[in-house]
Structure formats: structure tokens, C-alpha cells
Motif scaffolding. Structure first.
Motif, PDB file in Angstrom:
ATOM      1  N   GLU A   1       0.987   5.531   0.463  1.00 38.05           N
ATOM      2  CA  GLU A   1       0.410   6.843   0.716  1.00 38.05           C
ATOM      3  C   GLU A   1       1.156   7.822  -0.194  1.00 38.05           C
ATOM      4  O   GLU A   1       2.370   7.679  -0.406  1.00 38.05           O
ATOM      5  CB  GLU A   1       0.552   7.250   2.182  1.00 38.05           C
ATOM      6  CG  GLU A   1      -0.072   6.278   3.176  1.00 38.05           C
ATOM      7  CD  GLU A   1      -1.560   6.044   2.968  1.00 38.05           C
ATOM      8  OE1 GLU A   1      -2.235   6.939   2.422  1.00 38.05           O
ATOM      9  OE2 GLU A   1      -2.045   4.953   3.336  1.00 38.05           O
TER      10      GLU A   1
ATOM     11  N   LYS B   1     -14.943  -0.866  -0.048  1.00 41.46           N
ATOM     12  CA  LYS B   1     -13.837  -0.141   0.580  1.00 41.46           C
ATOM     13  C   LYS B   1     -13.166  -1.063   1.595  1.00 41.46           C
ATOM     14  O   LYS B   1     -13.820  -1.923   2.198  1.00 41.46           O
ATOM     15  CB  LYS B   1     -14.358   1.107   1.288  1.00 41.46           C
ATOM     16  CG  LYS B   1     -14.941   2.149   0.342  1.00 41.46           C
ATOM     17  CD  LYS B   1     -15.505   3.326   1.128  1.00 41.46           C
ATOM     18  CE  LYS B   1     -16.121   4.362   0.208  1.00 41.46           C
ATOM     19  NZ  LYS B   1     -16.745   5.474   0.976  1.00 41.46           N
ATOM     20  N   LEU B   2     -11.874  -0.857   1.801  1.00 40.25           N
ATOM     21  CA  LEU B   2     -11.124  -1.750   2.682  1.00 40.25           C
ATOM     22  C   LEU B   2     -11.710  -1.773   4.090  1.00 40.25           C
ATOM     23  O   LEU B   2     -11.920  -2.844   4.677  1.00 40.25           O
ATOM     24  CB  LEU B   2      -9.647  -1.322   2.722  1.00 40.25           C
ATOM     25  CG  LEU B   2      -8.726  -2.182   3.607  1.00 40.25           C
ATOM     26  CD1 LEU B   2      -8.742  -3.636   3.178  1.00 40.25           C
ATOM     27  CD2 LEU B   2      -7.301  -1.615   3.569  1.00 40.25           C
ATOM     28  N   GLY B   3     -11.999  -0.596   4.658  1.00 43.53           N
ATOM     29  CA  GLY B   3     -12.536  -0.546   6.011  1.00 43.53           C
ATOM     30  C   GLY B   3     -13.868  -1.258   6.140  1.00 43.53           C
ATOM     31  O   GLY B   3     -14.129  -1.955   7.135  1.00 43.53           O
TER      32      GLY B   3
ATOM     33  N   THR C   1      -3.659  11.340   6.180  1.00 45.30           N
ATOM     34  CA  THR C   1      -2.723  10.246   6.480  1.00 45.30           C
ATOM     35  C   THR C   1      -2.094  10.357   7.865  1.00 45.30           C
ATOM     36  O   THR C   1      -1.604   9.355   8.406  1.00 45.30           O
ATOM     37  CB  THR C   1      -1.573  10.215   5.461  1.00 45.30           C
ATOM     38  OG1 THR C   1      -0.816  11.431   5.568  1.00 45.30           O
ATOM     39  CG2 THR C   1      -2.095  10.073   4.038  1.00 45.30           C
TER      40      THR C   1
ATOM     41  N   ASN D   1      -7.945  -5.969  12.906  1.00 44.88           N
ATOM     42  CA  ASN D   1      -7.400  -4.651  12.569  1.00 44.88           C
ATOM     43  C   ASN D   1      -7.105  -3.906  13.861  1.00 44.88           C
ATOM     44  O   ASN D   1      -7.655  -4.223  14.916  1.00 44.88           O
ATOM     45  CB  ASN D   1      -8.363  -3.867  11.671  1.00 44.88           C
ATOM     46  CG  ASN D   1      -9.538  -3.291  12.431  1.00 44.88           C
ATOM     47  OD1 ASN D   1      -9.478  -2.160  12.890  1.00 44.88           O
ATOM     48  ND2 ASN D   1     -10.608  -4.074  12.581  1.00 44.88           N
TER      49      ASN D   1
ATOM     50  N   THR E   1      -5.208  -5.533   4.288  1.00 45.51           N
ATOM     51  CA  THR E   1      -5.430  -6.136   2.964  1.00 45.51           C
ATOM     52  C   THR E   1      -4.936  -7.574   2.942  1.00 45.51           C
ATOM     53  O   THR E   1      -5.550  -8.439   2.315  1.00 45.51           O
ATOM     54  CB  THR E   1      -4.733  -5.295   1.876  1.00 45.51           C
ATOM     55  OG1 THR E   1      -5.237  -3.961   1.917  1.00 45.51           O
ATOM     56  CG2 THR E   1      -4.988  -5.877   0.488  1.00 45.51           C
TER      57      THR E   1
ATOM     58  N   PHE F   1      -6.247   3.535   9.906  1.00 42.63           N
ATOM     59  CA  PHE F   1      -6.452   3.522   8.461  1.00 42.63           C
ATOM     60  C   PHE F   1      -5.661   4.662   7.829  1.00 42.63           C
ATOM     61  O   PHE F   1      -5.357   5.661   8.471  1.00 42.63           O
ATOM     62  CB  PHE F   1      -7.945   3.686   8.117  1.00 42.63           C
ATOM     63  CG  PHE F   1      -8.776   2.479   8.487  1.00 42.63           C
ATOM     64  CD1 PHE F   1      -9.008   1.468   7.575  1.00 42.63           C
ATOM     65  CD2 PHE F   1      -9.307   2.354   9.763  1.00 42.63           C
ATOM     66  CE1 PHE F   1      -9.774   0.354   7.914  1.00 42.63           C
ATOM     67  CE2 PHE F   1     -10.075   1.254  10.117  1.00 42.63           C
ATOM     68  CZ  PHE F   1     -10.310   0.247   9.178  1.00 42.63           C
ATOM     69  N   HIS F   2      -5.328   4.491   6.558  1.00 42.16           N
ATOM     70  CA  HIS F   2      -4.614   5.492   5.767  1.00 42.16           C
ATOM     71  C   HIS F   2      -3.176   5.685   6.222  1.00 42.16           C
ATOM     72  O   HIS F   2      -2.594   6.752   6.022  1.00 42.16           O
ATOM     73  CB  HIS F   2      -5.373   6.832   5.735  1.00 42.16           C
ATOM     74  CG  HIS F   2      -6.809   6.681   5.351  1.00 42.16           C
ATOM     75  ND1 HIS F   2      -7.203   6.002   4.215  1.00 42.16           N
ATOM     76  CD2 HIS F   2      -7.947   7.083   5.967  1.00 42.16           C
ATOM     77  CE1 HIS F   2      -8.530   6.006   4.149  1.00 42.16           C
ATOM     78  NE2 HIS F   2      -8.996   6.646   5.199  1.00 42.16           N
TER      79      HIS F   2
ATOM     80  N   ASP G   1       0.843  -1.184   0.000  1.00 42.38           N
ATOM     81  CA  ASP G   1       0.000   0.000   0.000  1.00 42.38           C
ATOM     82  C   ASP G   1       0.883   1.239   0.000  1.00 42.38           C
ATOM     83  O   ASP G   1       1.896   1.291   0.709  1.00 42.38           O
ATOM     84  CB  ASP G   1      -0.913   0.023   1.239  1.00 42.38           C
ATOM     85  CG  ASP G   1      -1.848   1.214   1.236  1.00 42.38           C
ATOM     86  OD1 ASP G   1      -2.832   1.189   0.481  1.00 42.38           O
ATOM     87  OD2 ASP G   1      -1.581   2.187   1.980  1.00 42.38           O
TER      88      ASP G   1
ATOM     89  N   ASP H   1      -2.725  -0.479   6.398  1.00 42.52           N
ATOM     90  CA  ASP H   1      -3.624  -0.836   5.303  1.00 42.52           C
ATOM     91  C   ASP H   1      -3.138  -2.095   4.579  1.00 42.52           C
ATOM     92  O   ASP H   1      -3.947  -2.942   4.182  1.00 42.52           O
ATOM     93  CB  ASP H   1      -3.754   0.323   4.316  1.00 42.52           C
ATOM     94  CG  ASP H   1      -4.661   1.433   4.843  1.00 42.52           C
ATOM     95  OD1 ASP H   1      -5.192   1.292   5.966  1.00 42.52           O
ATOM     96  OD2 ASP H   1      -4.836   2.442   4.134  1.00 42.52           O
TER      97      ASP H   1
ATOM     98  N   HIS I   1      -5.191  -3.343  -2.579  1.00 41.92           N
ATOM     99  CA  HIS I   1      -6.622  -3.038  -2.624  1.00 41.92           C
ATOM    100  C   HIS I   1      -6.783  -1.791  -3.482  1.00 41.92           C
ATOM    101  O   HIS I   1      -6.275  -0.730  -3.140  1.00 41.92           O
ATOM    102  CB  HIS I   1      -7.170  -2.818  -1.209  1.00 41.92           C
ATOM    103  CG  HIS I   1      -8.653  -2.977  -1.128  1.00 41.92           C
ATOM    104  ND1 HIS I   1      -9.267  -4.209  -1.265  1.00 41.92           N
ATOM    105  CD2 HIS I   1      -9.658  -2.080  -0.967  1.00 41.92           C
ATOM    106  CE1 HIS I   1     -10.571  -4.053  -1.162  1.00 41.92           C
ATOM    107  NE2 HIS I   1     -10.828  -2.770  -0.996  1.00 41.92           N
TER     108      HIS I   1
END
Length: 203
Positions: A13, A134-136, A60, A146, A160, A150-151, A11, A156, A92
Motif C-alpha cells: 500500500e 482484478k484481484l477481487g 486503505t 478470502n 494473491t 481488500f486494500h 503487496d 491482498d 498481482h
């Protein structure tokens, strides 16, 4: 034939939505997944050579002060190339992460030999009852582990990876006598949603 349970899940950012608009990566997070187990991880911030805007900072939690202390994108992505080795890759919304991986590797003259798969595209086909993909939402829908973060890239990527493991289990339940290969995942992901059930029954 490559089994789908040996992958790098990654992932990014970033400063924005597209490297075509001169956006750069500011963080990479990834986990190495083998036989359902996370065996290694990679996480680094990287300095894109310019400031990020307040939206990205708030979204983020990555601040300009944090990035000022980070290594360059080129240095970090060279190290990440060594981490990838020859593994296949999962993300994702993989089209987004693939664009940035390709662009950042071009900046530092690196390359990779693995193929990409997308847990979002797969979810749209094998978890059609989910409220959205969405992932969440999927983490909550499937009741996956989890830490509530997030972000950020490693969080993330880890979520995933849990989603990917769950997706492989769902497919294995439907195809108990068939190896779940990376190639099969991508065949399923390319099919129209309405055809997936019939396709799985034909295997």
C-alpha cells in the motif's frame, strides 16, 4: 530450473501511484509460499515521512495516526529484505509492486536476487473467460478463500497467494507430465493471449 510453488507473494500500500512522483510505501504485506502452503508471513506499516491524503486513508483504512507510530520505510524494508532471502517474487499487477520494491530498497541500500512474476498477466492468459482480472473479481470467479478485506497489504498478498496456487493447479492439469517452473510461468505471461493455447499444447 526453479519451481513456481516456492515464492514470496507480496503487496504494497502506497501514498500514490509511482515512486517517480516521490510516492512512498506505507505498508508491506507478504507471505512465503512453499508447495502450496503459506509457511510464513510479513506485515508492517511504515512511516513515509509525510502525511497521506484523505483518499489513501479512505481507500486503505491506514490513517496518518497509524503511520505516525510506525517505523521508517528504511527500517521496515531492511527487515523485509531478510524475509525475502533468495526467493522469487509474485504480485498481482507486479509492475506496480516491483517499482516500489526497487525504489524502497534503493533508499535503504538493499537488494534482492529473485525474479518477479505477475498473477494478473498470467490470469489474462489462462483464465480468459474471467469477467476481468482484478484481484477481487478473480477471488470470486475462482471461489478462492478470502476474509472480505481488500486494500490492506497482507490480506491482498494472502488472496494473491491463493490465486497463484489455483493458477499453478490449472496449468498442472493442462501439463500433467511437466514441472511448472517459474521460468515457464514467465514464458506464458509474455505470450499474446491468442497464442497461449497452442503454446501449451506444444509443450
Amino acid at each position: 530450473m526453479t519451481l513456481a510453488n516456492k515464492v514470496i507473494v507480496l503487496d504494497f500500500e502506497t501514498t500514490g501511484l509511482s515512486p517517480n512522483n516521490a510516492d512512498r510505501a506505507i505498508e508491506i504485506g507478504a507471505v512465503k509460499l512453499i508447495d502450496g502452503e503459506i509457511v510464513d508471513s510479513f506485515q508492517e506499516l511504515m512511516n513515509p515521512g509525510r502525511s497521506v491524503n484523505s483518499f489513501i486513508e479512505n481507500y486503505t483504512g491506514i490513517t496518518n495516526a497509524m503511520l505516525k507510530e510506525a517505523d521508517s520505510c528504511e527500517a521496515v524494508m531492511t527487515r523485509f529484505a531478510n524475509f525475502i532471502e533468495d526467493f522469487n517474487l509474485v504480485a498481482h499487477n507486479a509492475s506496480f509492486d516491483k517499482k516500489f520494491l526497487d525504489a524502497e530498497f534503493e533508499h535503504c541500500q538493499q537488494q534482492y536476487s529473485g525474479q518477479f512474476a505477475c498473477s494478473l498477466l498470467l490470469s489474462r492468459r489462462i483464465s480468459q473467460d474471467a469477467p476481468n482480472h482484478k484481484l477481487g473479481t478473480l477471488v470470486e470467479y475462482h471461489q478462492l478463500p478470502n476474509d472480505g478485506v481488500f486494500h490492506r497489504a497482507l490480506a491482498d498478498a494472502t488472496m494473491t497467494a491463493h490465486l497463484w496456487n489455483h493458477q499453478l493447479q490449472l496449468l498442472q492439469q493442462q501439463l500433467p507430465h511437466k514441472a511448472i517452473t517459474f521460468e515457464l510461468i514467465n514464458q506464458i505471461s509474455k505470450r499474446p493471449k491468442a497464442q497461449v493455447s497452442g503454446y501449451l499444447q506444444s509443450l
